[in-house]
Design a protein around this motif. Structure first.
Motif, PDB file in Angstrom:
ATOM      1  N   VAL A  39      66.761  66.685  37.371  1.00  0.00           N
ATOM      2  CA  VAL A  39      65.943  65.717  36.635  1.00  0.00           C
ATOM      3  C   VAL A  39      64.992  65.000  37.587  1.00  0.00           C
ATOM      4  N   TRP A  40      63.733  64.851  37.158  1.00  0.00           N
ATOM      5  CA  TRP A  40      62.796  63.990  37.874  1.00  0.00           C
ATOM      6  C   TRP A  40      63.023  62.563  37.373  1.00  0.00           C
ATOM      7  N   SER A  41      63.559  61.731  38.203  1.00  0.00           N
ATOM      8  CA  SER A  41      63.881  60.366  37.798  1.00  0.00           C
ATOM      9  C   SER A  41      62.621  59.496  37.767  1.00  0.00           C
ATOM     10  N   LEU A  65      56.089  71.374  36.711  1.00  0.00           N
ATOM     11  CA  LEU A  65      57.476  71.040  36.434  1.00  0.00           C
ATOM     12  C   LEU A  65      58.172  72.384  36.267  1.00  0.00           C
ATOM     13  N   ASN A  84      67.966  68.846  31.178  1.00  0.00           N
ATOM     14  CA  ASN A  84      67.334  68.156  32.309  1.00  0.00           C
ATOM     15  C   ASN A  84      65.813  68.176  32.186  1.00  0.00           C
ATOM     16  N   TYR A  85      65.284  69.292  31.717  1.00  0.00           N
ATOM     17  CA  TYR A  85      63.837  69.425  31.567  1.00  0.00           C
ATOM     18  C   TYR A  85      63.306  68.401  30.556  1.00  0.00           C
ATOM     19  N   GLU A  87      64.651  65.577  29.841  1.00  0.00           N
ATOM     20  CA  GLU A  87      64.760  64.252  30.449  1.00  0.00           C
ATOM     21  C   GLU A  87      63.587  63.992  31.386  1.00  0.00           C
ATOM     22  N   SER A  88      63.186  65.008  32.135  1.00  0.00           N
ATOM     23  CA  SER A  88      62.040  64.869  33.040  1.00  0.00           C
ATOM     24  C   SER A  88      60.758  64.608  32.257  1.00  0.00           C
ATOM     25  N   ASN A  91      60.768  61.023  31.207  1.00  0.00           N
ATOM     26  CA  ASN A  91      60.541  60.120  32.334  1.00  0.00           C
ATOM     27  C   ASN A  91      59.077  60.127  32.770  1.00  0.00           C
TER      28      ASN A  91
END
Length: 388
Positions: A39-41, A65, A84-85, A87-88, A91
């Protein structure tokens, strides 16, 4: 057009101040230090944003990405990687970044056989030679069943080509062909590539296309709800390499992708170099047909020397008529009442920068020349349109 430039992050030998002074308004970058699939936070995104803003620009477009190989194969922990994608994407939207470029090419993002092809003026460019690649594939990598992917004529030419190479030439060809992903200095080894290829042994064009549509069916609703435009990058080169499937190479490929997931958030990175390397692609027809899906522009040019060879050319000269293409883009932007982000993709290596560390195609001067030419072309077309 919104003028942008690609920057690979703090480790990039090109400084943000140089990019700013060249006339770029925005930066195209990615968090290359974060492992693919993680994940990119918000914290990491904002950290990169602050560096760019301090230089007087904005982070305009994410490129890329990356999509984990498990998603492309639809195997292993792909469900978690898709989660996770998503979520990125959320964000990035929370940080005000709303254009995300990605690709669905298996294993390798792009392939060239020569990173230092010498132009008549002494500058150097990128080149792809199918015969050189066939020699690499059959005789250097020694991919199982590689012979089946080439004609008898191509195999004969490849063997003759290889007979003219020194051992140093063979090492250079091997290194060039298996260069790591953009933003990475890692080169793949033969064993690594052969192992990765084994994972795609039972995945053909149809299966990979199904996997892409399944991926888009999950992420596009998230992107749409957060006002994010996803822009898929075409295959580079736009035909199979290493026996791998290719599903984003032609106008018909794009039609299938956009019809399968109808949302406008499911869009295109319009790369004139990648699409233009395919002789059957009509680049202006693609604008006419999919103009509402174009969210990001990669403007570069190629010369198709013959059926086996193409090389990167000056931005305004090549097999693609950039005058007509840019005028089409301007009319499209006027119709949509928005400026599309554009970056001058790739550039020649000029003698002034030889010996400096840089990614192939991403030395500074060649890209600045391209940016200046494209900005000038745009202004000239706008003036012509205003007069008419």
């Amino acid at each position: 057009m919104l003028n942008t430039m690609r920057w690979f992050g703090p480790q990039d030998s090109t400084n943000l101040i140089d990019i700013k002074q060249a006339g770029a308004e925005g930066i195209v970058t990615a968090l290359h230090h974060i492992p693919v699939g993680a994940v990119w936070s918000v914290e990491e995104i904002k950290k990169r944003q602050k560096i760019i803003q301090k230089a007087g620009m904005e982070w305009s477009v994410v490129e890329s990405l990356p999509v984990h190989e498990a998603i492309k194969r639809r195997s292993g922990d792909y469900h978690q990687y898709i989660k996770n994608y998503k979520e990125s994407i959320k964000n990035l939207a929370a940080c005000g970044i709303h254009v995300v470029t990605y690709n669905f090419m298996p294993i390798l993002d792009w392939v060239r056989t020569d990173h230092n092809y010498l132009n008549p003026d002494g500058s150097k460019t990128l080149l792809f030679n199918k015969i050189a690649f066939a020699y690499f594939d059959i005789h250097l990598l020694k991919r199982p069943h590689a012979n089946n992917d080439y004609s008898e004529e191509e195999k004969k030419e490849a063997k003759e080509y290889g007979s003219s190479l020194s051992e140093a030439d063979k090492k250079t060809l091997f290194k060039n062909t298996l260069l790591g992903l953009p933003g990475s200095t890692k080169n793949f080894t033969a064993d690594e590539i052969l192992s990765l290829l084994e994972n795609y042994r039972h995945i053909d064009n149809q299966k990979l296309r199904e996997n892409l549509i399944c991926f888009l069916a999950e992420i596009i609703p998230v992107a749409e709800s957060h006002k994010v435009k996803m822009a898929i990058h075409p295959d580079d080169p736009p035909f199979s390499v290493l026996g791998l499937p290719r599903i984003v190479s032609t106008e018909e490929d794009l039609l299938h992708i956009f019809q399968s997931v109808a949302s406008n958030a499911n869009g295109l990175c319009y790369c004139t170099g990648s699409l233009g390397a395919h002789p059957e692609n009509n680049l202006t027809a693609i604008i006419d047909r999919f103009g509402d899906r174009i969210h990001f522009l990669h403007l570069r040019n190629v010369i198709r020397i013959n059926k086996n060879i193409f090389k990167e050319s000056p931005h305004l000269q090549g097999s693609n008529n950039m005058n007509i293409i840019v005028e089409k883009i301007i009319l499209l932007m006027q119709k949509r009442a928005e400026r599309l982000p554009m970056r001058p993709d790739h550039g020649f290596l000029h003698t002034l920068e030889e010996g400096k560390e840089h990614y192939p195609g991403y030395s500074l001067i060649g890209r600045l020349k391209g940016l200046a030419e494209l900005r000038g072309l745009e202004q000239g077309i706008l003036h012509k349109l205003e007069e008419s």
